[in-house]
Design an enzyme around this catalytic site. Sequence first.
Site, PDB file in Angstrom:
ATOM      1  N   SER A  99      89.404  26.613  82.968  1.00  0.00           N
ATOM      2  CA  SER A  99      88.740  26.388  81.676  1.00  0.00           C
ATOM      3  C   SER A  99      88.308  24.937  81.531  1.00  0.00           C
ATOM      4  O   SER A  99      88.920  24.030  82.129  1.00  0.00           O
ATOM      5  CB  SER A  99      89.693  26.746  80.531  1.00  0.00           C
ATOM      6  OG  SER A  99      89.192  26.323  79.278  1.00  0.00           O
ATOM      7  N   TYR A 109      97.983  26.635  76.540  1.00  0.00           N
ATOM      8  CA  TYR A 109      96.874  27.252  77.255  1.00  0.00           C
ATOM      9  C   TYR A 109      96.218  26.247  78.202  1.00  0.00           C
ATOM     10  O   TYR A 109      95.996  26.536  79.381  1.00  0.00           O
ATOM     11  CB  TYR A 109      95.850  27.769  76.249  1.00  0.00           C
ATOM     12  CG  TYR A 109      94.563  28.289  76.842  1.00  0.00           C
ATOM     13  CD1 TYR A 109      94.472  29.579  77.338  1.00  0.00           C
ATOM     14  CD2 TYR A 109      93.412  27.490  76.870  1.00  0.00           C
ATOM     15  CE1 TYR A 109      93.280  30.069  77.861  1.00  0.00           C
ATOM     16  CE2 TYR A 109      92.218  27.960  77.392  1.00  0.00           C
ATOM     17  CZ  TYR A 109      92.159  29.250  77.884  1.00  0.00           C
ATOM     18  OH  TYR A 109      90.983  29.731  78.405  1.00  0.00           O
TER      19      TYR A 109
END
Length: 290
Positions: free
Chosen positions: A181, A194
């Site tokens: 990400s 995350y």
Amino acid sequence: MTASKTDAAFIEETAEEPRMPGHETELDRKPKWQPRYPGSGRLEGKVAIVTGGDSGIGRATAVLFAREGAKVAIAYLEESDDGKITADAIEKEGSEALTFEGDLGDKDTCDRLVKQVVDKWGRLDILINNAGEQHPDEGITDITQQQLQRTFQTNIFSMFYLVQAARPHLKSGAAIVNCTSVTMYKGSAKLLDYSATKGAITAFTRSLSENLIKDGIRVNAVAPGPIWTPLNPFGGQKPEDLEDFGKDTPIGRPGEPNEVAPAFLFLACEDGSYMSGQVLHPNGGMIVNG
């Protein structure tokens, strides 16, 4: 907390966002997942697993792979309605689909997935590790122990388990592509756990590439920016942040799943034959130097 069949500690779904990871069928604004160009047989005869393949980036990637000739197994947690839509779309492309429901944070589940694929099609050429979860929190003290362990279990432990299960079946020319990400590179104040898992995924990608490239197996990653998928409106973002989701990118909008899937295709097929240990960045123009 319960124990899995492997006797390792296993964290059940948290109650943080009970609607996650979310059903694409319930979204008013549907993500764009349909392939945008004709296929050219770049994955003809290949067999692929796409985790998180029921919706979002996973669905776009699975259907694009089917258009390029691959037989595709899609794995998802529990969204069988979305999974059926993806499977039907794969079959409409003239290919074959396998649907698999289960929690990939459990090693036994990963073993069963790979076994079903190999039993059905006799081979495995491509592994797309895309499944993940996120839980926004204002501060680090808001992150519970259960949530922290669960996020790592889903986002990075599952990748280890799947690669371990797949490894005996991957031959020279096979490809693994992991989903990291943009948050790994630029950080995210509200997605601490995350973002940490995405950093782990990037390091895992680079290290696994070094480990497997001698056997002709390429390992790469894709680091999407803000992409419109069920993950965000079903709890992955605070409701008050959804209106401006993706508007802070240079392009000025969130991306669509079918704008990310071609990056996975490039790394999975022979077009990317000189790429290993690398990360592609479909992120709306953010410069991350990674």
